[in-house]
Design a protein around this motif. Structure first.
Motif: not given
Length: 367
Positions: A116, A309, A312, A317, A319, A334, A336, A341-342
């Motif tokens: 990461h 975070h 899920d 979410s 997004a 963002r 991702t 991704p979330n």
């Protein structure tokens, strides 16, 4: 002469590189007030002394800057107690990272970083024709044993972002020392301490001591997080032989005159730095507590941002939250591409922005 190709072609591997995509900086049409919280910038802005220093350069823009940035190196050395000869200044710390990869990697070599970590590591490794080796983290923290397990005879560089972006986690200095002690002497350890000024932990050290006492360690730093992101000023401290190598490949005037003068003023304005750090310490704790109180998981951060975070598999979410916040003028990042991704990364902003995001998220999560 016979033409084998219809146009010039980049060398093999270049088009396999995924270009770096910065965080967005604009809101949807119709949003009148925008809070940009996507780039970890200093919400207090640049030092007033740096602004004045930059203005004074305006009448001399026809003159090339000092190619060695001597006065800037001396100012950095004065503040941190270093030898200016072992400092190299750069167009942001990213340039130094790229020059290190260019100078110490070749096709067939490998370079290690955590999964990461800052995305430019992989880009620069691939640009040098070498193999990027991403190592799993543990609880969103760099795992020293996993890094060491990934080192092979082909390894030439280990990049360690400390603190890391976008997680905000850090490696205690004793663990950094353990990593260095176990690395082969021909492996370069790059300690990327872009967020060092913000860390308030007794077991943290940016890397000055190791870089000053070892032959295979460098520390990179930036002025960006303390208010000079637009000026693009970074620096490296390390052994003389590495500084010599980088000086041979860097651009002859890689730090512009405005950046040099603004940087000198900024690093000497300790009051502005202390205000910036105090603001961050207050609102980092407040935001982390408020977000956790909303039922969102926050990765514990020591930087000037938080990684949030989201649940899920439902309508709340990352997004959806990003779209909701953007429509109200709150621009987060963002992540991702960093393997989250979330999740959204939020820079610590001014009080109005921080409170506004929390209020907006309260409404969003109830919808």
């Amino acid at each position: 002469m016979k033409q084998d190709q219809p146009r010039p072609m980049p060398r093999a591997g270049i088009m396999d590189i995924e270009a770096y995509v910065p965080g967005k900086s604009t809101a949807p049409a119709g949003v009148t007030k925008v809070y940009k919280l996507s780039a970890n910038e200093n919400p207090l802005g640049p030092s007033p002394k740096a602004i004045e220093a930059a203005r004074e350069v305006a009448a001399k823009l026809d003159v090339y800057p000092d190619g060695s940035a001597r006065r800037l190196r001396e100012a950095i050395a004065e503040v941190h107690g270093l030898n200016p000869a072992n400092i190299i200044c750069s167009n942001g710390s990213d340039e130094i990272l790229g020059l290190l990869a260019q100078s110490y990697l070749a096709p067939g070599d490998e370079a290690v970083f955590t999964e990461h970590a800052f995305m430019v590591y992989k880009i620069y490794i691939q640009a040098a024709g070498a193999k990027p080796v991403a190592v799993k983290e543990t609880d969103e923290r760099a795992d020293i044993d996993a890094i060491l397990a990934a080192v092979t005879p082909a390894t030439r560089i280990v990049f360690l972002a400390n603190p890391n972006n976008p997680t905000g986690t850090y490696v205690p200095f004793q663990e950094v020392r353990r990593l260095h002690a176990a690395l082969p002497k021909n492996v370069l350890l790059v300690l990327d301490a872009a967020y060092a000024e913000y860390v308030r932990r007794n077991d943290y050290e940016a890397g000055i001591e190791l870089a000053g006492s070892s032959e295979n360690v460098v520390m990179t730093r930036t002025f960006s997080k303390l208010g000079l992101g637009g000026a693009r000023v970074g620096w490296m401290y390390g052994p003389a032989h590495i500084a010599d190598a980088i000086n041979r490949v860097r651009g002859p005037f890689n730090v512009n005159a405005t950046a040099i003068e603004a940087g000198i003023a900024a690093i000497r304005d300790r009051a502005h730095i202390e205000r910036s750090v105090a603001h961050n310490e207050k609102w980092l704790a407040w935001l982390s507590a408020e977000l956790t109180g909303l039922g969102l998981r926050v990765t514990p951060s020591v930087g000037n941002f938080v990684l949030i975070h989201f649940p899920d598999g439902n309508k709340h979410s990352a997004a959806a939250a990003d779209e909701y916040l953007s429509a109200r003028g709150y621009i987060l990042r963002r992540v991702t591409g960093y393997g989250f991704p979330n999740a959204l990364r939020m820079s610590i902003g001014i009080e109005e922005a921080n409170r506004g995001v929390i209020d907006a998220l309260k409404t969003f999560l109830k919808s």
